[in-house]
Design a protein around this motif. Structure first.
Motif, PDB file in Angstrom:
ATOM      1  N   ALA A  42      56.416  59.658  73.892  1.00 50.92           N
ATOM      2  CA  ALA A  42      55.359  59.201  73.057  1.00 50.92           C
ATOM      3  C   ALA A  42      55.278  57.707  73.342  1.00 50.92           C
ATOM      4  N   CYS A  43      56.276  57.082  73.334  1.00 49.43           N
ATOM      5  CA  CYS A  43      56.489  55.373  73.252  1.00 49.43           C
ATOM      6  C   CYS A  43      56.972  55.182  74.658  1.00 49.43           C
ATOM      7  N   GLY A 157      51.449  63.500  60.274  1.00 41.93           N
ATOM      8  CA  GLY A 157      50.986  62.215  61.169  1.00 41.93           C
ATOM      9  C   GLY A 157      49.781  61.645  60.633  1.00 41.93           C
ATOM     10  N   GLU A 158      49.677  60.248  60.567  1.00 38.85           N
ATOM     11  CA  GLU A 158      48.556  59.567  60.332  1.00 38.85           C
ATOM     12  C   GLU A 158      48.524  58.233  61.259  1.00 38.85           C
ATOM     13  N   VAL A 159      47.565  58.417  62.159  1.00 36.38           N
ATOM     14  CA  VAL A 159      47.529  57.225  63.085  1.00 36.38           C
ATOM     15  C   VAL A 159      46.517  55.956  62.625  1.00 36.38           C
ATOM     16  N   SER A 168      46.837  62.453  62.681  1.00 35.48           N
ATOM     17  CA  SER A 168      47.025  62.894  64.478  1.00 35.48           C
ATOM     18  C   SER A 168      48.586  62.750  64.607  1.00 35.48           C
ATOM     19  N   GLY A 169      48.871  63.712  65.527  1.00 40.36           N
ATOM     20  CA  GLY A 169      50.157  63.445  65.919  1.00 40.36           C
ATOM     21  C   GLY A 169      50.172  62.333  66.964  1.00 40.36           C
ATOM     22  N   PRO A 170      51.385  62.084  67.548  1.00 43.06           N
ATOM     23  CA  PRO A 170      51.530  60.825  68.671  1.00 43.06           C
ATOM     24  C   PRO A 170      50.535  61.014  69.875  1.00 43.06           C
TER      25      PRO A 170
END
Lengths: 614, 472
Positions: A42-43, A157-159, A168-170
């Motif tokens: 994800a990163c 998850g919170e973007v 949201s997820g990643p």
């Protein structure tokens, strides 16, 4: 159907956990929100680096998959810190992100006892303090004797991107909200962390002539078991930097940064700050390094390392333009910050079991760590210990003097963390002993005992070990006449052994070749080992002494019936901790986060025979 | 971060409550003690604990809500309202107090009877009697003191003289712990320079600053300084061991008595009277001196006397200073010469006793015996004692002679030695890879941390993150 083990999440922790339990003979179901995102990076599309490379090698030596997987999918591998000493020499790979995922997914698919399935887990089935399985969002109950939670950053998850924020997820994936609530309902202590990622850009619009090329070495590999004759087709990375204009853009738009407007509550990692944090904390610094890292061979997408940000998309775009080489940039995905729930890791025990619910284990980012490597190592350990739990065997625990894995466990479980936890070599007291080059020598025997090292690998290991010992003995016993020494620019009044020569600062094994015609042909990893063992013998001995002291302390027994109130001078917190946790040894007390001062007080008390011990 | 921290704390606290009610109760008690020593004009009764003020309200005539740290005049009343004493009282609110709890101090009239009455009244009103050192213990438990400070208080309680006490007070204010913290922090800065480069090679690509090595040897020198000053600190705390030696019947015991001003040792004209080692503490110009009178050293015939002689010899060997006593009224004997030769000259102080009697030893003889001046005294008349006492005190303070000495106890000294030698090894490793240098630097920081009770890794990471801009 009833499974032995259900693994929730197929990221870096989940994949290792499932492979481990399946390879140990257990019917394993691994569930993921999205089958296309197994082992998703994800990163940063990268594996390794100081502390992390050592960990990857340890997982490899214990029979995990990560090292093999990165060797199969690397774009380039470099050796970092080559001149800074053997303890910190570290491999780092740039991964083909797509290939990494595909390879890991294939490994799972090919493992006979693994079933890989897409499903959203809503809650755990817990009965009489035992986990009995999971319930999916379609209402299906899946029974299992053990459950391993490896949910990553998905829990609630919170973007955040600028003023916008949404569950949201990643990278646009689904968040896991119900499961997060369920864990809170089950009474687990939960903390909120934050992490972030930089924007991604299109490589065809990068002017590479304005950047510096960074090459890898096609002969480097992570896994002890990868065929060393294999050669990789390397893909370079590129180095550039931010400018004064980038900095100005951040300062002008600080009110729109969720990190500074108060919109984000979670705690972010200090080692991986957002760019806006860097600008605010280091106002005098004009330029910051930017690493342009390819995300794969079949995509032109580039990761903009060093520019992690949650500023609004339009500001991100402007910032990118201000960077040399990115004038014509095409933004493909914006950077963002993500907040998520994780378990307070001090609730866990050393085996990564979650106390209070028998048969429940957790691994990876849910335990407050950060990084694929950290996740993979925990996944492996949780898998191993879930299997051992079901077999009625003692869990495997690893201490700080044996492996980075032990350092991480100890840090997480005993000390806890107040930011997403990342391994660094500076966290390891016995760093010189915990090298990436000797991870197999440290851990293969354990891996074999656990049952994850097959005969072929084990035989190869034993052979390497024997070669090392033989060569070391040969260097210690082969003497060189003093008059031969000037040939390699050395001198001495007396004859010296090859080992004595090798201990001299400017002398390498390679250089000694001129005086050592009888030298056998040896694989480079054997030479490396022999050279380190001889050259740094004095320092290795020093660290071994420290370990011996550590183990002595570990072993120093505390009587079970000790009356803590009688131990004068303990701090209130220390006394409370000690009397609650009843550590059996001083070492355990240390693990339990007792301060050195309290430990000294306790040590003195025991020394004085305060409780008539032995 | 906060959430996690708070969470664990609450969890700990509740768990403590749940499992150890008796201990919690103990901390909840409000303790009381007479906290002034020998009778004087004013005596202080001190209460510490959350009920300090409500107990105070029960026994003070003063009504109202006192401001913290203000003094008020009040009567102390017995249960039936009769005045016991008049006092000034002051309330200090926790956590801003010595123990970290509420403290009420009642400054009463000195005098054992009155103070005991006030104390009893406090106990009657709900306080419990403090056990020795409990105020300090609470301060430590409540995080008001670090280990060094707690040890300093311990030293303070056991300080043998006023000067030692004043040093203990200085340390209590943290001068030692400040100094060591400062050294440790400077070392951490150096270590962060190295460790940052090891863990973040992408972000920090430059070489180590060369000043690092100068700073390193500077810190090493300062630690050496602390160790040296620590020796005089030890003398202040434990006392300077001084042995009185000499052949039988030269007046050693009389000298001891004269120096102490008491009649501790048996003094007779019969040689060999003193068979045990008699040890006393004297206060010479603020220096605690442990004076040991020993059996006269000669070839003894009586087995018990023989034992005493051996003990005397050993004591004299262990002493920092030996007062070799000669009988000035008698000519020098062979035994005097033998004794003189058996002690290292730097330990010796020549004392010619009985100078009130006609002198039988010439100045020339004395000069041949020892190059340093001899002290002529008379234990009988007290003549010359002042000069001798001054000389002993001066020996104790040799080298610094100031008030600045820091008390360094054995544990601390050991840690300082460890740090010093680790730094030496780090310094010598300049040409070696950084990870090896770091091994010794880390040891040094850890050694200092053993004194201040601080953990290496967290402080180190803090340094790395605040000194370098990191993160990809």
């Amino acid at each position: 159907m009833r499974y032995d083990v259900v693994v929730v999440g197929a990221g870096h922790a989940g994949a290792e956990a499932a492979l481990a339990t399946a390879r140990l003979g257990l019917e394993t179901l691994i569930l993921t929100l999205n089958l296309d995102n197994v082992a998703f990076m994800a990163c940063n599309p990268s594996i390794g680096g100081p502390g992390k490379a050592q960990l990857v090698r340890e997982v490899d030596a214990l029979g995990g998959e990560i090292a093999q997987n990165i060797d199969r999918s690397a774009l380039q591998i470099r050796m970092l810190n080559t001149s800074k000493g053997p303890a910190v020499r570290s491999l780092r790979a740039q991964a083909d992100k797509i290939s990494y995922q595909t390879q890991m997914r294939l490994a799972l698919e090919r493992e006979p006892k693994v079933q890989l399935r897409q499903a959203v887990v809503e809650r755990l089935l817990v009965e009489k303090g035992r986990v009995r399985g999971v319930v999916t969002n379609s209402g299906q109950e899946i029974e299992a004797r053990a459950v391993i939670l490896a949910t990553g950053t998905f829990l609630r998850g919170e973007v955040h991107i600028g003023e916008r924020h949404f569950p949201s997820g990643p990278q646009g994936q689904l968040p896991a909200v119900e499961l997060a609530d369920n864990l809170r309902d089950l009474g687990f202590e939960v903390v909120r962390f934050k992490t972030g990622t930089p924007p991604r850009v299109h490589g065809d619009f990068i002017d590479f002539s304005k950047t510096i090329r960074q090459e890898g070495d096609p002969a480097l590999f992570f896994s002890f078991w990868t065929d060393p004759s294999h050669r990789r087709e390397e893909v370079p990375c590129w180095l550039t930097h931010t400018t004064e204009r980038t900095r100005q853009l951040v300062l002008e738009n600080l009110d729109r940064a969720p990190m500074y407007s108060g919109q984000i509550q979670g705690v972010g990692p200090r080692y991986c700050p957002s760019f806006e944090t860097k600008v605010c904390q280091f106002p005098d610094r004009g330029e910051h390094h930017i690493f342009l890292e390819p995300e794969g061979r079949r995509t032109r997408e580039f990761y903009v390392g060093g520019l992690s940000t949650s500023l609004p998309e339009d500001v991100q775009h402007q910032m990118l333009i201000s960077i040399p080489g990115l004038k014509k940039v095409r933004l493909m995905r914006p950077g963002y910050a993500i907040e998520y729930d994780c378990l307070v890791p001090t609730q866990l025990d050393y085996s990564l079991a979650v106390p209070g619910v028998e048969g429940l284990f957790s691994a990876g980012q849910i335990n407050g760590s950060s990084g694929y490597e950290e996740a993979a190592a925990q996944g492996l350990l949780a898998g191993i210990n879930a299997a051992r739990h079901l077999a009625g065997e003692e869990p495997i625990t690893i201490d700080r003097s044996t492996a980075y894995l032990g350092v991480m466990l100890d840090d997480l479980v005993e000390k806890g963390t107040d930011e997403p936890y990342r391994l660094m070599t500076s966290r390891a007291e016995y760093r010189l002993l915990l090298r990436q080059d000797n991870a197999d020598l440290r851990l293969v025997e354990l891996g074999r005992k656990i049952g994850l090292i097959d005969d072929q690998r084990y035989a190869a290991f034993l052979e390497k070990k024997e070669l090392i010992e033989k060569e070391r003995t040969r260097l210690l016993s082969t003497r060189i006449k003093a008059e031969e020494l000037p040939a390699i620019g050395q001198s001495s009044t007396e004859n010296l052994s090859l080992a004595q020569l090798l201990r001299r600062p400017k002398v390498s094994y390679d250089l000694l070749g001129a005086l050592d015609p009888a030298r056998p042909p040896l694989p480079p990893e054997v030479v490396e080992q022999v050279e380190i063992l001889i050259k740094y013998e004095g320092y290795i001995k020093k660290q071994e002494d420290q370990v011996a002291k550590f183990r002595r302390q570990e072993g120093r027994r505390i009587p079970a019936q000790l009356d803590w109130d009688k131990v004068q001078g303990l701090s209130w917190e220390g006394r409370d901790k000690l009397s609650r946790l009843k550590p059996r040894t001083l070492g355990e007390a240390l693990h339990r986060g007792v301060t050195p001062a309290d430990l000294a007080v306790l040590g003195i008390y025991l020394e004085r025979g305060g409780e008539n011990i032995e | 971060m906060r959430v996690l921290f708070l969470g664990t704390r609450i969890c700990l606290f509740i768990a403590g409550f749940h499992f150890f009610p008796e201990k919690v109760k103990k901390m909840i008690d409000t303790i009381v003690a007479i906290s002034t020593g020998a009778p004087g004009g004013i005596g202080i009764v001190r209460l510490s604990g959350k009920d300090a003020w409500s107990i105070g309200q029960r026994l003070l005539s003063w009504q109202g809500k006192p401001q913290a740290r203000h003094m008020y005049f009040s009567k102390i009343l017995s249960q039936d309202g009769k005045p016991i004493d008049e006092c000034l009282f002051v309330l200090m609110r926790g956590p801003n107090s010595f123990t970290g709890e509420d403290i009420l101090e009642l400054h009463c009239h000195g005098g054992t009877v009155v103070l005991t009455k006030v104390l009893d009244r406090c106990l009657e009103a709900g306080a419990t009697l403090a056990s020795p050192g409990e105020f300090t213990q609470r301060a430590f438990l409540n995080g008001r003191l670090d280990l060094t400070q707690a040890e300093a208080i311990n030293d303070l309680i056991h300080a043998k003289t006023q000067r030692a006490a004043s040093v203990a007070v200085e340390q209590l204010e943290g001068s030692l712990s400040r100094k060591i913290k400062d050294l440790r922090e400077r070392l951490l800065d150096l270590l962060a320079q190295i460790e940052g480069r090891l863990d973040f090679p992408d972000e920090i690509q430059d070489e180590l600053p060369p000043e690092l090595w100068t700073e390193l040897s500077g810190i090493q020198a300062e630690i050496g300084e602390l160790i040296r000053s620590g020796h005089s600190g030890q003398i202040l705390r434990e006392g300077l061991p001084v042995s009185i030696a000499g052949k039988p019947n030269v007046g050693k015991s009389s000298l001891l008595n004269a120096l102490l001003g008491t009649e501790r040792a048996i003094v007779t004209a019969c040689p060999g009277t003193t068979r045990d080692v008699i040890q006393e503490t004297a206060n010479f110009h603020g220096i605690p001196v442990l004076l040991a009178d020993t059996a006269g050293i000669r070839q003894a015939h009586d087995p018990a006397e023989q034992l005493g002689v051996e003990l005397a010899q050993r004591t004299a060997q262990e002493a920092a200073l030996v007062l070799l006593v000669l009988d000035g009224s008698q000519p020098l004997a062979d035994e005097d010469h033998t004794l003189l030769a058996s002690f290292p000259p730097e330990k010796l102080l020549l004392v010619v006793n009985k100078c009130d009697l006609p002198t039988a030893i010439s100045a020339q003889e004395l000069g041949e015996l020892s190059p340093s001046p001899a002290y002529f005294v008379s234990a009988q008349s007290g003549q010359g004692l002042e000069e001798l006492i001054a000389a002993i005190a001066q020996r104790a303070m040799l080298g610094d002679g100031t008030n600045q000495a820091l008390l360094v106890n054995a544990r601390q000294r050991e840690a300082l030695y460890g740090a010093q030698s680790a730094l030496q090894q780090a310094y010598e490793a300049q040409e070696l890879p950084w990870d090896l240098v770091a091994i010794d630097l880390r040891t040094a920081v850890e050694k200092l941390g053993e004194i201040t009770g601080e953990n290496l890794v967290e402080g180190l990471l803090e340094r790395i993150f605040s000194n370098f801009c990191l993160g990809k």
